[in-house]
Write a protein that holds these residues in place. Sequence first.
Motif, PDB file in Angstrom:
ATOM      1  N   ALA A   1     -15.517 -53.413  26.493  1.00 34.30           N
ATOM      2  CA  ALA A   1     -14.199 -54.391  26.985  1.00 34.30           C
ATOM      3  C   ALA A   1     -13.593 -53.163  27.553  1.00 34.30           C
ATOM      4  CB  ALA A   1     -13.100 -54.982  26.956  1.00 34.30           C
ATOM      5  N   GLY A   2     -13.618 -52.723  29.147  1.00 30.37           N
ATOM      6  CA  GLY A   2     -13.119 -51.487  30.034  1.00 30.37           C
ATOM      7  C   GLY A   2     -14.549 -49.883  28.964  1.00 30.37           C
ATOM      8  N   ASN A   3     -15.055 -50.052  28.603  1.00 34.54           N
ATOM      9  CA  ASN A   3     -16.214 -49.764  28.138  1.00 34.54           C
ATOM     10  C   ASN A   3     -15.116 -48.273  27.094  1.00 34.54           C
ATOM     11  OD1 ASN A   3     -18.817 -47.748  27.817  1.00 34.54           O
ATOM     12  ND2 ASN A   3     -18.081 -46.703  29.388  1.00 34.54           N
ATOM     13  N   LEU A   4     -14.215 -49.024  26.670  1.00 32.65           N
ATOM     14  CA  LEU A   4     -13.270 -48.212  25.782  1.00 32.65           C
ATOM     15  C   LEU A   4     -13.558 -47.597  24.459  1.00 32.65           C
ATOM     16  CD1 LEU A   4      -9.709 -50.028  26.533  1.00 32.65           C
ATOM     17  CD2 LEU A   4     -10.607 -48.109  27.588  1.00 32.65           C
ATOM     18  N   GLN A   5     -15.093 -48.460  23.941  1.00 34.91           N
ATOM     19  CA  GLN A   5     -15.583 -48.352  22.756  1.00 34.91           C
ATOM     20  C   GLN A   5     -14.668 -47.856  20.929  1.00 34.91           C
ATOM     21  OE1 GLN A   5     -17.887 -44.354  23.925  1.00 34.91           O
ATOM     22  NE2 GLN A   5     -16.730 -44.942  25.906  1.00 34.91           N
ATOM     23  N   PRO A   6     -14.134 -49.126  20.937  1.00 33.39           N
ATOM     24  CA  PRO A   6     -13.283 -49.024  20.178  1.00 33.39           C
ATOM     25  C   PRO A   6     -13.560 -48.832  18.389  1.00 33.39           C
ATOM     26  CG  PRO A   6     -13.441 -51.272  20.293  1.00 33.39           C
ATOM     27  CD  PRO A   6     -14.212 -50.338  21.044  1.00 33.39           C
ATOM     28  N   TRP A   7     -14.716 -48.430  18.435  1.00 28.17           N
ATOM     29  CA  TRP A   7     -15.331 -48.353  16.898  1.00 28.17           C
ATOM     30  C   TRP A   7     -15.239 -47.044  16.792  1.00 28.17           C
ATOM     31  CZ3 TRP A   7     -18.658 -50.931  20.949  1.00 28.17           C
ATOM     32  CH2 TRP A   7     -18.600 -49.560  22.031  1.00 28.17           C
ATOM     33  N   GLU A   8     -15.090 -47.322  15.071  1.00 30.41           N
ATOM     34  CA  GLU A   8     -15.659 -45.966  14.771  1.00 30.41           C
ATOM     35  C   GLU A   8     -15.608 -46.271  13.016  1.00 30.41           C
ATOM     36  OE1 GLU A   8     -13.369 -42.577  14.972  1.00 30.41           O
ATOM     37  OE2 GLU A   8     -11.859 -43.789  16.723  1.00 30.41           O
TER      38      GLU A   8
ATOM     39  N   LYS B   1     -26.142 -44.059  16.951  1.00 28.84           N
ATOM     40  CA  LYS B   1     -26.892 -43.687  18.330  1.00 28.84           C
ATOM     41  C   LYS B   1     -26.960 -45.195  18.808  1.00 28.84           C
ATOM     42  CE  LYS B   1     -27.966 -39.264  18.088  1.00 28.84           C
ATOM     43  NZ  LYS B   1     -29.446 -38.160  17.697  1.00 28.84           N
ATOM     44  N   TYR B   2     -27.834 -45.366  17.801  1.00 33.13           N
ATOM     45  CA  TYR B   2     -28.015 -47.389  18.040  1.00 33.13           C
ATOM     46  C   TYR B   2     -26.458 -48.348  18.511  1.00 33.13           C
ATOM     47  CZ  TYR B   2     -32.952 -46.574  17.473  1.00 33.13           C
ATOM     48  OH  TYR B   2     -33.571 -46.407  17.505  1.00 33.13           O
ATOM     49  N   ALA B   3     -25.573 -48.200  17.677  1.00 34.84           N
ATOM     50  CA  ALA B   3     -24.502 -48.713  17.775  1.00 34.84           C
ATOM     51  C   ALA B   3     -23.289 -48.213  18.960  1.00 34.84           C
ATOM     52  CB  ALA B   3     -23.200 -47.795  15.989  1.00 34.84           C
ATOM     53  N   VAL B   4     -23.501 -46.915  19.235  1.00 33.22           N
ATOM     54  CA  VAL B   4     -22.403 -46.562  20.087  1.00 33.22           C
ATOM     55  C   VAL B   4     -23.098 -47.092  21.557  1.00 33.22           C
ATOM     56  CG1 VAL B   4     -21.620 -45.020  18.918  1.00 33.22           C
ATOM     57  CG2 VAL B   4     -23.561 -44.442  20.178  1.00 33.22           C
TER      58      VAL B   4
ATOM     59  N   ALA C   1     -17.721 -55.648  16.421  1.00 33.77           N
ATOM     60  CA  ALA C   1     -18.875 -56.747  15.783  1.00 33.77           C
ATOM     61  C   ALA C   1     -20.161 -56.406  16.913  1.00 33.77           C
ATOM     62  CB  ALA C   1     -18.560 -58.009  16.132  1.00 33.77           C
ATOM     63  N   PHE C   2     -19.971 -56.041  17.931  1.00 34.22           N
ATOM     64  CA  PHE C   2     -21.208 -56.241  18.703  1.00 34.22           C
ATOM     65  C   PHE C   2     -22.267 -54.531  18.315  1.00 34.22           C
ATOM     66  CE2 PHE C   2     -19.541 -57.696  22.488  1.00 34.22           C
ATOM     67  CZ  PHE C   2     -19.763 -58.605  22.374  1.00 34.22           C
ATOM     68  N   ALA C   3     -21.220 -53.544  17.877  1.00 33.38           N
ATOM     69  CA  ALA C   3     -21.951 -52.476  17.279  1.00 33.38           C
ATOM     70  C   ALA C   3     -22.395 -52.180  15.877  1.00 33.38           C
ATOM     71  CB  ALA C   3     -20.473 -51.497  17.333  1.00 33.38           C
ATOM     72  N   SER C   4     -21.608 -53.335  15.096  1.00 30.39           N
ATOM     73  CA  SER C   4     -22.099 -53.552  13.876  1.00 30.39           C
ATOM     74  C   SER C   4     -23.201 -54.202  14.005  1.00 30.39           C
ATOM     75  CB  SER C   4     -21.098 -54.386  13.498  1.00 30.39           C
ATOM     76  OG  SER C   4     -20.360 -54.441  12.682  1.00 30.39           O
ATOM     77  N   LEU C   5     -23.778 -55.510  14.543  1.00 29.71           N
ATOM     78  CA  LEU C   5     -24.878 -55.781  15.468  1.00 29.71           C
ATOM     79  C   LEU C   5     -25.896 -55.263  14.977  1.00 29.71           C
ATOM     80  CD1 LEU C   5     -26.626 -58.423  14.822  1.00 29.71           C
ATOM     81  CD2 LEU C   5     -26.083 -59.087  17.076  1.00 29.71           C
TER      82      LEU C   5
END
Length: 214
Positions: free
Chosen positions: A79-86, A71-74, A142-146
Motif C-alpha cells: 500500500a502506497g509502496n511503503l514496503q512495511p516488511w522487515e 530480493k524476490y520478497a521486496v 504476507a505478500f512478501a512471504s509468499l
Amino acid sequence: MNTGVTRRRLLQSAAVSLLLESAATRVVAETAAPGAKKKATSFAAVVKRRSMIRAYKSDPVPEGKIQRLLKYAVHAPSAGNLQPWEFIVVKSPETRAKLAKAAFDQTSIATAPVIIATCADIQRAGSKYGARGSFYSLVDTAFASLLILLGAVEQGLGACFVGSYNPDEVTKLFALPEHVRPVGLITVGYPAESPRKPGTPKLELSKLVHTEKW
C-alpha cells in the motif's frame, strides 16, 4: 590475374564467413537458453510445485540463494509502496531451537538450516493510512512471504510458512520494537521429504468464484 590478391580475398571471405557463423551460433544459443530456462522454471510449474516442506537435509543453504529469496520478497506490492516488511535471517542452531520452543515445539524450525522471519512495521504504513495501516502492513508482509515460498521452489529449495507461535515470545527473542510485529517464520532448506498430499482436498473453483455478488 593477381594470385596474391585473389588468395587474400578468399581468406578474407572465409574469415567473414566464420565470424558470421560464430555470431549466428551465439544468437541461437542465447535465444534458446532463456526459453529452456523459462520452461524449467515457468510460473505455472513453480505454483504447482509449491508445497509446505517440514523435513530438511543438513546441507547449508548458500548465502546467494538466501539473498535471492529476499530480493524476490521486496518486489511484493505494498500500500502506497511503503514496503512495511522487515526480515530477520536466522542460522544459529541455538536461536532456531528457541524459536522452535516459541512455536510450540515444532521440530522443523530447529532442523531447518535457515529461518527467514518476516515482520511488519506497523508504524511505516500507519504514517500514511492511520489505523488502517496496521492491516495493510500485515497483508503486504504476507505478500512478501509468499514470494519467498515461491522463490524457494525456483531455487530448488523447500520452505514452510509457520504462523503458529507465541508472538510475545518471538517478539522478545528478536528484541523487536513496539511498532514491529512478527508475521511468519519461514523455514528454508533442501527438502528431505516429498511434498505431502494435503489431508483436505482443494475446493472446486466453481464453488469459490462469484460474479458481481455473492
